[in-house]
Design a protein around this motif. Structure first.
Motif, PDB file in Angstrom:
ATOM      1  N   ARG A  40       0.845  -1.202   0.000  1.00 30.67           N
ATOM      2  CA  ARG A  40       0.000   0.000   0.000  1.00 30.67           C
ATOM      3  C   ARG A  40       0.877   1.248   0.000  1.00 30.67           C
ATOM      4  O   ARG A  40       0.585   2.222  -0.722  1.00 30.67           O
ATOM      5  CB  ARG A  40      -0.927  -0.012   1.215  1.00 30.67           C
ATOM      6  N   LEU A  41       1.928   1.241   0.795  1.00 34.65           N
ATOM      7  CA  LEU A  41       2.843   2.387   0.793  1.00 34.65           C
ATOM      8  C   LEU A  41       3.501   2.548  -0.570  1.00 34.65           C
ATOM      9  O   LEU A  41       3.722   3.673  -1.041  1.00 34.65           O
ATOM     10  CB  LEU A  41       3.911   2.203   1.867  1.00 34.65           C
ATOM     11  N   GLY A  42       3.860   1.419  -1.212  1.00 33.71           N
ATOM     12  CA  GLY A  42       4.469   1.486  -2.536  1.00 33.71           C
ATOM     13  C   GLY A  42       3.547   2.131  -3.553  1.00 33.71           C
ATOM     14  O   GLY A  42       3.992   2.900  -4.418  1.00 33.71           O
ATOM     15  N   GLU A  43       2.255   1.823  -3.499  1.00 26.86           N
ATOM     16  CA  GLU A  43       1.301   2.440  -4.423  1.00 26.86           C
ATOM     17  C   GLU A  43       1.199   3.946  -4.202  1.00 26.86           C
ATOM     18  O   GLU A  43       0.891   4.693  -5.130  1.00 26.86           O
ATOM     19  CB  GLU A  43      -0.058   1.782  -4.253  1.00 26.86           C
ATOM     20  N   ARG A  44       1.450   4.387  -2.979  1.00 25.60           N
ATOM     21  CA  ARG A  44       1.338   5.812  -2.665  1.00 25.60           C
ATOM     22  C   ARG A  44       2.616   6.584  -2.978  1.00 25.60           C
ATOM     23  O   ARG A  44       2.561   7.761  -3.342  1.00 25.60           O
ATOM     24  CB  ARG A  44       0.979   5.991  -1.187  1.00 25.60           C
ATOM     25  N   HIS A  45       3.762   5.939  -2.806  1.00 27.27           N
ATOM     26  CA  HIS A  45       5.027   6.670  -2.885  1.00 27.27           C
ATOM     27  C   HIS A  45       5.881   6.326  -4.105  1.00 27.27           C
ATOM     28  O   HIS A  45       6.781   7.095  -4.438  1.00 27.27           O
ATOM     29  CB  HIS A  45       5.861   6.406  -1.621  1.00 27.27           C
ATOM     30  N   ASP A  46       5.655   5.197  -4.748  1.00 26.04           N
ATOM     31  CA  ASP A  46       6.474   4.781  -5.887  1.00 26.04           C
ATOM     32  C   ASP A  46       5.617   4.775  -7.150  1.00 26.04           C
ATOM     33  O   ASP A  46       4.441   4.402  -7.120  1.00 26.04           O
ATOM     34  CB  ASP A  46       7.053   3.381  -5.654  1.00 26.04           C
ATOM     35  N   ARG A 100      12.576  -7.251 -12.900  1.00 25.75           N
ATOM     36  CA  ARG A 100      13.919  -7.667 -12.487  1.00 25.75           C
ATOM     37  C   ARG A 100      13.852  -8.925 -11.616  1.00 25.75           C
ATOM     38  O   ARG A 100      14.673  -9.840 -11.742  1.00 25.75           O
ATOM     39  CB  ARG A 100      14.615  -6.545 -11.713  1.00 25.75           C
ATOM     40  N   PHE A 101      12.862  -8.972 -10.753  1.00 25.56           N
ATOM     41  CA  PHE A 101      12.716 -10.146  -9.892  1.00 25.56           C
ATOM     42  C   PHE A 101      12.400 -11.396 -10.703  1.00 25.56           C
ATOM     43  O   PHE A 101      13.018 -12.453 -10.514  1.00 25.56           O
ATOM     44  CB  PHE A 101      11.615  -9.889  -8.861  1.00 25.56           C
ATOM     45  N   PHE A 102      11.448 -11.292 -11.659  1.00 32.46           N
ATOM     46  CA  PHE A 102      11.101 -12.474 -12.439  1.00 32.46           C
ATOM     47  C   PHE A 102      12.230 -12.875 -13.385  1.00 32.46           C
ATOM     48  O   PHE A 102      12.410 -14.057 -13.674  1.00 32.46           O
ATOM     49  CB  PHE A 102       9.796 -12.233 -13.212  1.00 32.46           C
ATOM     50  N   ASP A 103      13.002 -11.896 -13.859  1.00 31.02           N
ATOM     51  CA  ASP A 103      14.177 -12.246 -14.653  1.00 31.02           C
ATOM     52  C   ASP A 103      15.169 -13.050 -13.814  1.00 31.02           C
ATOM     53  O   ASP A 103      15.790 -14.009 -14.284  1.00 31.02           O
ATOM     54  CB  ASP A 103      14.852 -10.981 -15.180  1.00 31.02           C
ATOM     55  N   CYS A 110       5.811   2.748 -12.951  1.00 29.50           N
ATOM     56  CA  CYS A 110       6.974   2.291 -13.725  1.00 29.50           C
ATOM     57  C   CYS A 110       8.047   1.696 -12.817  1.00 29.50           C
ATOM     58  O   CYS A 110       8.664   0.671 -13.144  1.00 29.50           O
ATOM     59  CB  CYS A 110       7.557   3.447 -14.530  1.00 29.50           C
ATOM     60  N   GLU A 111       8.275   2.313 -11.669  1.00 30.13           N
ATOM     61  CA  GLU A 111       9.276   1.795 -10.736  1.00 30.13           C
ATOM     62  C   GLU A 111       8.874   0.422 -10.211  1.00 30.13           C
ATOM     63  O   GLU A 111       9.698  -0.497 -10.136  1.00 30.13           O
ATOM     64  CB  GLU A 111       9.452   2.758  -9.557  1.00 30.13           C
TER      65      GLU A 111
END
Length: 960
Positions: A659-665, A676-679, A668-669
């Protein structure tokens, strides 16, 4: 070390270096490669003038243990006990050997990999470090103390003074500063006591040599730092008296007597009282500030020093002195008995194992050799405070002198200051506000003095780190301390550690029933289990959900479970001033910007747990930097350790981080981090495929990821990794398929590679639901390439299981989108799987017809299937020949069953050598055995099999 030295760390280090150089041998040339070690301060090492890095604190602790044993062997169990005490980690011995190997490389860098070590050697089932005593500052320090003692006994006070002054130039701070482990703490206490005693001896020499005028200022500072040591007070009285300051000398005794009475409830000792009476008698006899008798004749003269260990205190284990009896001769009101514990938890349930560990340890504080300390660490909201308060109330009868409590606010932005907490404790113990000292060290000394002969329990809740807690610890046996903290790295000497985990389902259901009623839980058992599952066993979340249910007796439990969807869960888990999100936010807000970003980004991992390589991919950094960030989050109580080298988010913490990631990142990031993780995961799976089945062509047909993936040593390591990673890979693909079209291709590629190494295992069939979901998702998003891949997998998953028609149909469907948009790689994969359909279909028929001779037939059919693909060209034109091949396989099998007699084998004689090889460029030749169902075939340069069928050397295993 001790106050009053009047020298900084830098000067002390230089002094120590000079002493060691002198001990090396005066007049001789200095050797640039000699080793020197410092233990009287932070553990340091030098080779000549070049500093060495002894490594992390535990590795330095190993070095210190070996150095302090002076070349004597130290067994592996002794080293483990010295570093970790009674609760070593699971891989303590392996970690210890790693430290020893690193130290060997540090001490002997020129030693070859197979050469025997000469300094740090294996000996007697352990290790010994063989360096000269003069290379160690603590050895030089103790040798100078012993020399000073011998000179003093020989009445050479001036020589003893020089030796003591040289010894006290060595310490560079607290001995063994920063080293963990019970052995380091014991040696730290021993060396500190030696330093304090050496300073007392030095002051005694100064006063005896007539330097009392210069010693008075130093003695005043020293006695202020050690107000409860009587010998420095006596030395100050002697110095003042010899300087003609009789009244001040008697005033020192009066102040000392009041201090001892206030803090210990005791009178001065025999030596100090005798000196006081001697000074008083001399004053009355002369009427002036007359001096007492000559040196050595008074109660604290040269010949009347208190008894001490004649060996200089170098023994590791000395008998523990009996605790002094409690003073019952004091007059005035008794000291107050604080009772500051918060109320016990009425509905406390579960935690039986933790209570069984903590309660007996605390009850045994009265008979222990040191204060009992226990730390409780874990995630915010996991119930540390409730457990600590419950245990404290269960043992409070064993602490008749009271219980102290403080919330240290360690998880917030403004943690409590230790000095302010000590003021609060001292006031609760009866110290007047005007009598509370100013400095932290003075408050801590008075606090320890007041608790010296008491049996008291201290509960320190929500600690930030060890530095905040250490001044609040009692100093004498009889007391016990309970500390709770989110930080799992809280390192306190001799502490029992309890990691408080989330509740198991049974405990969580018990807590739910204790709040809403057992009857209500029994009426909706399925909904109750679902409720504690969505709370993931977090007691705070269970308590909040139960409080909401208790406030609405008529509401069904299943209704609350339905509202606790992933999107609304954090919003619903809130009641009054309690909230799961608010609890997590307290820990998040103290993070710096870099750690806050790492906390948000690492939650984008779709696996139940992740390693440091996956963390590096998510954070787009190196493995070491990623590990440092994750370990810092573990210390902050936001990420949990999960096994030896893996980490995980609690489900609710992961929701909070995303939830914080949706608000602050930006989107595209987040998308870049997921890719990168799935690669990283796809690259690791492809590496495993190449190691396990090196002849597979699949890795060359899939998209090649940029990440190198995880390093796997060999095929066995690859199999172990795939076995352990199976549930994590399944969860990652499942999560990616629900994350939108951006990760669809990566998820299907991962499924495609993963299925190749599961083809012969029981887990292969378990992928079918995931593959069907991938087909549906790819079709819904209109991704023809992903659809073709997934359909091919859907066909492959049925090979050898019976329903071959479905396999053929799925493989045929995978060809159509491949022709439209997928291109040659998908077509090649589909050709391969479609070619194997009739082979798999014919296998049981042939084995039924000739169980001892079907291998040849199987190879024939495989060859014919592949030849049909090559002859008919595009894959979409090959479906009909395959259906024809299937019918021929069945006819051939039936004919063979009718023809073969008892005991006949279809394997036949060995294949003959080819009769001829057509010249290159020969025209088409229609051949084959129609009776055997062999199709016409033309192949340049083909050999012939025993059925007179031209064979392609690149396809047929029987080509010669």
């Amino acid at each position: 070390m001790a106050g009053g030295q009047g020298q900084g760390s830098e000067r002390a280090v230089r002094g120590g270096a000079d002493v060691l150089k002198g001990a090396e041998g005066a007049g001789g040339p200095e050797r640039d490669d000699r080793l020197r070690f410092q233990l009287l301060g932070p553990v340091l090492a030098w080779r000549g003038d070049r500093p060495l890095n002894p490594g992390p604190p535990q590795q330095r602790a190993v070095l210190a243990v070996l150095l302090l044993h002076a070349g004597r062997p130290v067994s592996v169990p002794q080293l483990v006990d010295a570093l970790w005490g009674e609760q070593p980690p699971p891989r303590a011995v392996g970690t210890l050997r790693t430290y020893v190997s690193r130290l060997r490389g540090l001490l002997e860098p020129d030693r070859g990999p197979r050469q025997q070590a000469h300094l740090l050697v294996s000996s007697g089932g352990g290790y010994a470090l063989r360096v000269p005593g003069e290379a160690l500052d603590s050895s030089v320090f103790e040798e100078r103390l012993a020399t000073a003692r011998r000179l003093r006994e020989a009445d050479d006070t001036a020589g003893a003074y020089e030796q003591l002054r040289g010894a006290l130039a060595l310490p560079a701070g607290m001995a063994l500063a920063g080293l963990p482990g019970p052995y380091a703490q014991r040696q730290r206490d021993r060396l500190t006591e030696l330093c304090v005693t050496a300073q007392e001896e030095l002051f005694d020499c100064v006063v005896e040599l007539g330097g009392q005028a210069g010693a008075i200022a130093g003695l005043r500072a020293f006695t202020a730092e050690h107000p409860l040591r009587e010998r420095p007070q006596a030395l100050l009285m002697r110095a003042l008296h010899r300087a003609g300051r009789q009244a001040e000398a008697l005033a020192v005794y009066a102040v000392t007597r009041r201090t001892l009475d206030a803090e210990l409830g005791a009178e001065p000792g025999r030596e100090l009282r005798a000196l006081y009476e001697e000074l008083c008698a001399g004053s009355r006899g002369s009427g002036t500030g007359a001096r007492p008798g000559p040196p050595g004749t008074g109660p604290l003269g040269n010949r009347a020093r208190p008894d001490r260990d004649r060996t200089g205190g170098s023994r590791d284990h000395r008998p523990h002195p009996p605790r002094p009896a409690r003073n019952t001769s004091r007059t005035g009101p008794p000291p107050p008995v604080p009772a500051q514990l918060p109320p016990d938890i009425a509905d406390f349930t579960g935690r039986a194992e933790a209570v069984a560990q903590l309660a007996p340890a605390l009850r045994g504080a009265a008979g222990a050799r040191a204060p009992v300390v226990a730390t409780l660490s874990g995630l915010g909201g996991v119930g540390k405070t409730a457990l600590a308060v419950h245990v404290a109330h269960s043992v409070r009868a064993h602490f008749p002198d009271g219980q102290l409590y403080v919330d240290l606010q360690g998880s917030g932005l403004a943690p409590e200051d230790s000095s302010a907490v000590l003021t609060h404790f001292l006031r609760a113990l009866g110290v007047a506000e005007s009598a509370v000292p100013d400095g932290l060290a003075q408050k801590a000394a008075l606090y320890r003095s007041l608790l010296a002969d008491r049996e008291l329990l201290v509960l320190l809740d929500n600690a930030r780190d060890s530095a905040q807690v250490r001044p609040l610890l009692p100093g004498a046996p009889g007391c016990a301390v309970l500390v709770t903290s989110r930080a799992r790295t809280l390192a306190l000497p001799g502490a029992d550690r309890v990691d408080v985990e989330v509740m198991a389902e049974g405990e969580a259901l018990g807590l739910l029933g204790a709040i809403v009623g057992a009857e209500r839980v029994a009426a909706e058992p399925i909904a109750a289990r679902e409720l504690v599952a969505v709370c993931d066993g977090l007691p705070l979340a269970v308590r909040i959900a139960a409080a909401r249910l208790a406030s609405r007796p008529g509401r069904a439990m299943a209704g609350l479970v339905a509202r606790l969807s992933e999107e609304r869960r954090l919003d619903e888990l809130r009641v009054g001033d309690l909230g799961v999100e608010a609890t997590f936010r307290v820990g998040y807000e103290v993070l710096g910007p870099g750690l806050a970003h790492a906390f948000r980004a690492l939650a984008l991992c779709g696996m139940p747990s992740f390693c440091r390589g996956a963390a590096a991919a998510l954070l787009d950094t190196t493995d070491d930097e990623a590990e440092a960030a994750v370990e810092a989050l573990v210390d902050a109580g936001l990420v949990e350790l999960h096994g030896e080298d893996r980490y995980r988010y609690h489900d609710l913490v992961g929701l909070f981080a995303r939830r914080l990631g949706e608000r602050h990142d930006s989107p595209c990031e987040r998308a870049a981090a997921r890719h990168r993780f799935f690669d990283y995961v796809l690259a690791t799976v492809l590496t495993a495929v190449r190691l396990i089945e090196p002849h597979r062509v699949l890795p060359g047909l899939l998209r090649h990821p940029d990440s190198p993936g995880r390093t796997l040593a060999d095929a066995d390591a690859a199999r172990v990794w795939l076995h352990d990673a199976h549930p994590r890979l399944y969860a990652a693909v499942e999560w990616a398929l629900g994350a939108g079209p951006g990760l669809l291709g990566s998820a299907v590629d991962l499924l495609t590679a993963w299925s190749q190494v599961l083809g012969s295992t029981a887990r292969h069939r378990a992928l079918e639901p995931l593959v069907r979901r991938a087909v549906d998702t790819a079709r819904r998003h209109g991704d023809d390439t992903a659809t073709a891949h997934a359909l091919r997998l859907l066909g492959a998953s049925h090979h050898g299981t019976g329903p071959y028609a479905r396999a053929e149909r799925a493989s045929g469907e995978s060809l159509r989108p491949a022709d439209v948009s997928a291109g040659p790689p998908v077509s090649a994969l589909a050709e391969r799987e479609l070619a194997l359909v009739p082979v798999a279909m014919a296998a049981p028929l042939l084995r039924t017809a000739a169980p001892d001779g079907s291998e040849y037939r199987l190879r024939q059919i495989r060859y014919r299937a592949r030849c049909a693909l090559r002859r008919d060209g595009p894959p979409r034109q090959a479906a009909a020949p395959f259906r024809q091949a299937r019918r021929r396989c069945r006819l051939r099998a039936a004919r063979d069953r009718a023809r073969l007699g008892p005991g006949e084998s279809e394997r036949g004689p060995p294949l003959p050598a080819p009769r001829h090889r057509p010249a290159a460029g020969a025209g088409p030749r229609i051949g084959g055995n129609a009776a055997a169902g062999c199709p016409p075939q033309h192949c340049r340069g083909a050999a012939r099999c025993r059925k007179d069928i031209p064979l392609c050397p690149r396809l047929c295993p029987y080509a010669r």
